[in-house]
Motif scaffolding. Structure first.
Motif: not given
Length: 578
Positions: A432-457
């Protein structure tokens, strides 16, 4: 029905906020008493390509350039689909943090393995703490103001994923000695396993040679999410890919401590040099983390010291002040004092600096360094710390697709199960590149939120169709077990704390300086933090360093004044005698 988010670090928080933006309800469970996880410890910053900050600084970065850098770092394990999401949505992630949470991310640096400066942070405090606290406080406020939409359960340890056929339909968890269940789609954001020293340790199973190394991780990073999901049929991938960070800070008073504080990669990004016991360089300080770690072990001339000159020290002054305050770094006013610390003749360090200056002037470095931050002078001041390689990040984890859906048998998504942050494998490949840990949390946190909301609907729509539009029935079918009440964030000291209020002298406070009896002074208040020690996201040691004395300066460097009444009101037992 609510989406269940397991884990209160930055990945879980980003998922929760995204779910709310998409109109979904959220129940967040965290096994700690204080959310934040390892995200609060991130010290270098968050990557982003094509951000407003970069544009204003004239940095010609792009998602394509960032993609190429990340793929090169990931090497043979590069997953183009996941890297494309990580890098392609990086600029939007940084802008989202600035716009939605009002964060200062106005400074940008170049870390190891990056061809452009793209690691963002503000002018003060650790960026991981600032970013995570902003999201955490916003969510806790919502749990109080809109409890029908947001529920937070702390000290709630999820022990099992509930399934119906192939689908995940909820979780079983323990809280306060009771076992309970919740129903809904699940986002796992439980972190990694770089502190998994348990009987069924994933670390010992996949990288036994690393098992005895020190770690930067809190003791909550035991791979809980991995183990639960794999028992439920999820695939684990690249589990042997455990990153050993080259620069863990060695406390001279506790050199063998199992948990180390991380030296921010930004220290090398602003020009810090790594020198061995002979005062010699042995590596390009801005190479990938695994490469630098390998060179430290190959060189073998310990102790290894990280040295910052005056210019670098000023560039990252807040970090230096913090490390000095914790006894992990020293300041030396001139080259002679620095040479004495090394136990070397001044001529040795003078030659090291001159050799480096020659590389700066010619842009040809014997260790392959390409990016420099100016020449060094022996007549300068310096900050110095002893370094050791430390367990830091687990690249392996649950296999996901580019929608953060957890994959099971045959590479097919497990309905109702999503993952983000360090628990998700494959995002960073072999390194992993430095600085990409927080980025992975935010990006895939947002992606998982989008996907879970779609699944729920979609699930709700299917249920309505099957029920022939009987909405009253659907309410019962979809909601499942009622979600328990949240644990709201207290707004002021409790009556219990008020009842204990008294006045204490500094000498009285000084008597309470052990792990079993720990008092500190903050802004004239006396706090008994004994029971809070296990919940502190920075670890017990961060508080014990100030046991029995005034911690005001260090506390105010890191925290907003409202942290005490919000998170530890019962710790306040009185005031300091004037």
């Amino acid at each position: 029905m609510s989406v269940i988010v397991v884990g209160g670090g930055l990945a879980g928080l980003s998922a929760a906020h995204t779910l709310l933006e998409r109109g979904a309800n959220v129940v967040l469970l965290d096994k700690q008493g204080f959310m934040g996880g390892n995200s609060t410890k991130a010290t270098s910053g968050i990557n982003g390509a094509g951000t407003q900050t970069q544009q204003e600084a004239g940095i010609p970065d792009s998602a394509k350039t960032f993609f190429d850098d990340t793929k090169k770092s990931a090497r043979e394990l590069a997953r183009d689909d996941l890297i494309r999401v990580l890098t392609g949505r990086s600029g939007d992630a940084v802008n989202w943090l600035q716009d939605k949470f009002g964060l200062d991310l106005s400074k940008v640096a170049r870390l190891g393995g990056h061809s452009q400066p793209r690691t963002h942070r503000g002018n003060a405090q650790f960026p991981g703490m600032v970013i995570t606290y902003a999201q955490m406080e916003r969510l806790e406020d919502l749990a109080v103001s809109d409890p029908n939409r947001v529920k937070i359960l702390k000290k709630a340890r999820v022990t099992k994923l509930l399934k119906e056929g192939d689908a995940v339909i909820g979780v079983e968890y323990t809280q306060g000695g009771k076992t309970q269940t919740l129903h809904g789609p699940v986002i796992l954001a439980t972190g990694g396993y770089a502190a998994d020293f348990s009987e069924d340790s994933l670390l010992k199973k996949h990288r036994p040679e690393y098992y005895n190394l020190p770690t930067t991780n809190g003791d909550h990073c035991t791979g809980d999410g991995h183990k639960m999901a794999m028992l439920a049929g999820a695939n684990g991938i690249d589990m042997e890919k455990v990153q050993v960070h080259p620069t863990g800070l060695v406390d001279p008073n506790e050199p063998e401590a199992k948990v180390k504080f991380l030296a921010a990669e930004a220290l090398r990004g602003v020009g810090g040099l790594l020198l061995d016991k002979h005062g010699k360089r042995f590596v390009d300080e801005l190479q990938h983390r695994d490469y630098v770690t390998g060179k430290i072990w190959e060189n073998g001339q310990f102790p290894i010291r990280l040295v910052l000159n005056g210019r670098a020290s000023k560039e990252i002054e807040w970090h230096c002040k913090h490390y000095v305050g914790r006894g992990l770094m020293k300041r030396f006013e001139n080259g002679d004092a620095l040479a004495k610390e090394f136990g070397l003749e001044p001529a040795v360090l003078k030659k090291t600096f001159e050799d480096y200056n020659q590389s700066v002037r010619t842009q040809k470095d014997p260790f392959g360094k390409k990016f420099f931050s100016g020449e060094w002078s022996y007549d300068d001041f310096f900050h110095v710390a002893i370094m050791t390689p430390v367990l830091h990040y687990t690249m392996g984890g649950l296999e996901i697709d580019d929608e953060s859906r957890v994959l099971g048998a045959g590479g097919k998504p497990i309905p109702g199960l999503f993952a983000s942050g360090e628990v998700a494998g494959g995002v960073h490949g072999a390194n992993r590149l430095g600085g990409s840990s927080l980025l992975g949390c935010v990006v895939f946190g947002r992606v998982s939120g989008d996907s879970a909301a779609k699944y729920l609907l979609m699930s709700a729509s299917e249920a309505i169709t099957k029920a022939g539009g009987r909405l009253g029935q659907i309410s019962g079918q979809v909601s499942g077990a009622a979600a328990p009440a949240s644990t709201p964030a207290p707004a002021a000291p409790s009556s219990q704390a008020a009842g204990k209020a008294g006045t204490y002298s500094s000498d009285e406070v000084a008597k309470h300086k052990s792990k079993d009896d720990c008092w500190v002074i903050v802004d004239g208040q006396v706090l008994d933090v004994t029971s809070f020690l296990p919940d502190h996201p920075g670890g017990e040691k961060a508080i014990l360093l100030y046991a029995g004395r005034d911690a005001t300066e260090e506390f105010n460097m890191l925290h907003d004044p409202k942290v005490i009444p919000r998170y530890a009101p019962d710790s306040v037992i009185g005031t300091l005698k004037k």
